[in-house]
Motif scaffolding. Sequence first.
Motif, mmCIF file in Angstrom:
data_model
loop_
_atom_site.group_PDB
_atom_site.id
_atom_site.type_symbol
_atom_site.label_atom_id
_atom_site.label_comp_id
_atom_site.label_asym_id
_atom_site.label_seq_id
_atom_site.Cartn_x
_atom_site.Cartn_y
_atom_site.Cartn_z
ATOM 1 N N VAL A 110 0.838 -1.213 0.000
ATOM 2 C CA VAL A 110 0.000 0.000 0.000
ATOM 3 C C VAL A 110 0.865 1.253 0.000
ATOM 4 O O VAL A 110 1.835 1.371 0.756
ATOM 5 C CB VAL A 110 -0.951 0.000 1.217
ATOM 6 C CG1 VAL A 110 -1.573 1.379 1.422
ATOM 7 C CG2 VAL A 110 -2.039 -1.046 1.018
ATOM 8 N N THR A 111 0.487 2.184 -0.865
ATOM 9 C CA THR A 111 1.090 3.524 -0.901
ATOM 10 C C THR A 111 0.010 4.536 -0.572
ATOM 11 O O THR A 111 -1.116 4.442 -1.060
ATOM 12 C CB THR A 111 1.696 3.818 -2.279
ATOM 13 O OG1 THR A 111 2.773 2.903 -2.529
ATOM 14 C CG2 THR A 111 2.229 5.243 -2.352
ATOM 15 N N LEU A 112 0.354 5.491 0.269
ATOM 16 C CA LEU A 112 -0.602 6.515 0.692
ATOM 17 C C LEU A 112 0.099 7.860 0.713
ATOM 18 O O LEU A 112 1.171 8.002 1.312
ATOM 19 C CB LEU A 112 -1.160 6.172 2.077
ATOM 20 C CG LEU A 112 -2.275 7.052 2.635
ATOM 21 C CD1 LEU A 112 -3.521 6.955 1.758
ATOM 22 C CD2 LEU A 112 -2.605 6.634 4.064
ATOM 23 N N ARG A 113 -0.505 8.836 0.023
ATOM 24 C CA ARG A 113 0.092 10.167 -0.051
ATOM 25 C C ARG A 113 -0.837 11.208 0.560
ATOM 26 O O ARG A 113 -2.050 11.059 0.551
ATOM 27 C CB ARG A 113 0.366 10.563 -1.505
ATOM 28 C CG ARG A 113 1.386 9.693 -2.219
ATOM 29 C CD ARG A 113 1.651 10.220 -3.619
ATOM 30 N NE ARG A 113 2.673 9.448 -4.316
ATOM 31 C CZ ARG A 113 2.432 8.363 -5.019
ATOM 32 N NH1 ARG A 113 1.174 7.928 -5.154
ATOM 33 N NH2 ARG A 113 3.414 7.709 -5.619
ATOM 34 N N ARG A 114 -0.239 12.266 1.079
ATOM 35 C CA ARG A 114 -0.987 13.446 1.484
ATOM 36 C C ARG A 114 -0.330 14.619 0.781
ATOM 37 O O ARG A 114 0.751 15.065 1.163
ATOM 38 C CB ARG A 114 -0.961 13.642 3.008
ATOM 39 C CG ARG A 114 -1.834 14.807 3.474
ATOM 40 C CD ARG A 114 -1.900 14.861 4.986
ATOM 41 N NE ARG A 114 -0.560 15.043 5.555
ATOM 42 C CZ ARG A 114 -0.263 14.834 6.823
ATOM 43 N NH1 ARG A 114 -1.184 14.398 7.656
ATOM 44 N NH2 ARG A 114 0.968 15.040 7.272
ATOM 45 N N GLY A 115 -0.982 15.088 -0.283
ATOM 46 C CA GLY A 115 -0.344 16.076 -1.134
ATOM 47 C C GLY A 115 0.863 15.447 -1.805
ATOM 48 O O GLY A 115 0.786 14.350 -2.364
#
Length: 554
Positions: free
Chosen positions: A7-12
């Motif tokens: 899983v990859t998760l970005r914030r901005g």
Amino acid sequence: MIILKNVTLRRGSKVLLDSTSVTLNPGERVGLVGRNGAGKSSLFAVLNGSLREDGGDFSIPATWRMAQVAQDMPETGQSATDFVIEGDTVLQAAQAEVTASEAGEDGMRIAYAYMALQDAGAHDAPARAQALILGLGFTVAELDRPVNSFSGGWRMRLQLARALMSPSDLLLLDEPTNHLDLDALVWLEAWLKNYTGTMVVISHDREFLDSITSVTLHIDHGKLVRYSGNYSKFEDMRAEQMLLQQGAQAKQQEKAAHLQKFINRFKATASKAKQAQSRIKALERMEKIAPVLADADFQFSFKEPASLPNPMLTISDASIGYPAPADAPSGTSPTTIVRQISRSVLAGQRIGILGANGQGKSTLVKTVADALQPVAGEFLRGKGLNIGYFSQQELDVLHPSETPLEHMMRLAREIPANIRPSAMDCREQGLRNFLGTFNFSGDMVKQAVGSMSGGEKARLVLCMIVWQRPNLLLLDEPTNHLDLVTREALSVALNEFQGSVMLVSHDRALLRSVCDEFWLVSRGGVTGFEGDLDDYQVYLLNEARQRRAAAIAA
């Protein structure tokens, strides 16, 4: 089970999770930890379905029911009991089916609807809801009060009760202890230990995590690292790993030596009192995890006090409470909460103030701080006493529109001459440098305080207190908005502090590591408490049991 695979998760533009995998098994009790901004709340949002992963695969059983504490402030005229009952989603669905079935003429459907209503626990729903409400610190008289008549902190307790009322297979708790006193926290721990579903908890309370979790999930540099065991076991394992890393030895050894110095100091002077022995164990634990503490990105220390009057404070036959309201009829007496207090605070004492919610802990601290006048008796302050006061409502001393630098410059102008730091320290550059030691650097010194997080505001209040070089610290719930790293920094700083400390806190790890003795505020008086915090937890549970029995009898 819950599965995250690559899983990859970005914030901005920031990558929070970078192609990471982990599996959480049914019934596991997971503590989710990591530095501020690491992605803990964002991972919660993935778990509850409000945020999609940017890459990889995430799965959770489709049949699982989920419960979590709503973050909005409820505005409703419903009674506290009715509001919490509504949290039982199974019961609400059963009641809706009864209503729908009665609108038709299908007798079989009506029969099944009433059977489902019975199975959902309709008969004991009020009792279950009220047990939750009372456990979280409310009184019997408040069970039927409208929700919108309570303050914000108490409404959030009702949101917590509502989440616990909901039948669930997955319970997500994000800082559930923030608005709780120690008595409510102890009750919540006991309740959660009996929870049978899967639980994921974010908390900055070490002992709370130790008590209720058996797995620790650490977000570290974009990866989810799973450890078997509670938070203390996680720290032990991480400390061992860090000792093997290159380049950190000097810093770690320096911190370990620093911690060992004041451990030896207390071993040499501590009595055989349970409180003192408990504190020694807490300090020895800090020595054991010195590599973890050394890796922290924030540390601070209190300046040496200019003087140490002894006694610091003498309280003689005093009663404390609140004055009559300004609009009260002439002759209205003040409200007295605690009576006939006769105690002293000596130089170097570290006193933990215990007591159930509403017994007068904060009132006592406010009176010592001179924010309230005693109703009767005398608070005699030693010559040269310089109090550093951290109010539970720390925003009382902050101005939302002003910057940290403006706060410090005003403090430099207003501080009495007898405790004023050097002229160099009072100039703008000196104040900027000092703010930098509390991680207020660069543009942050000119950022409006109102736009800062709760943790940043609390850190600013600590900064202002340290700058004034107090010899008596009055700390009323100083950790409410502090993360685990900052709490550890505060614990180390308080142990090095050469003055006296009076501490109100629901953070038992802080109380254990800082306090040599305890005062108990209870039943309108203040007495010494001879046991340690384990004894106090037993005392609180017995008190809660008696309150519930009295409520049932009424």
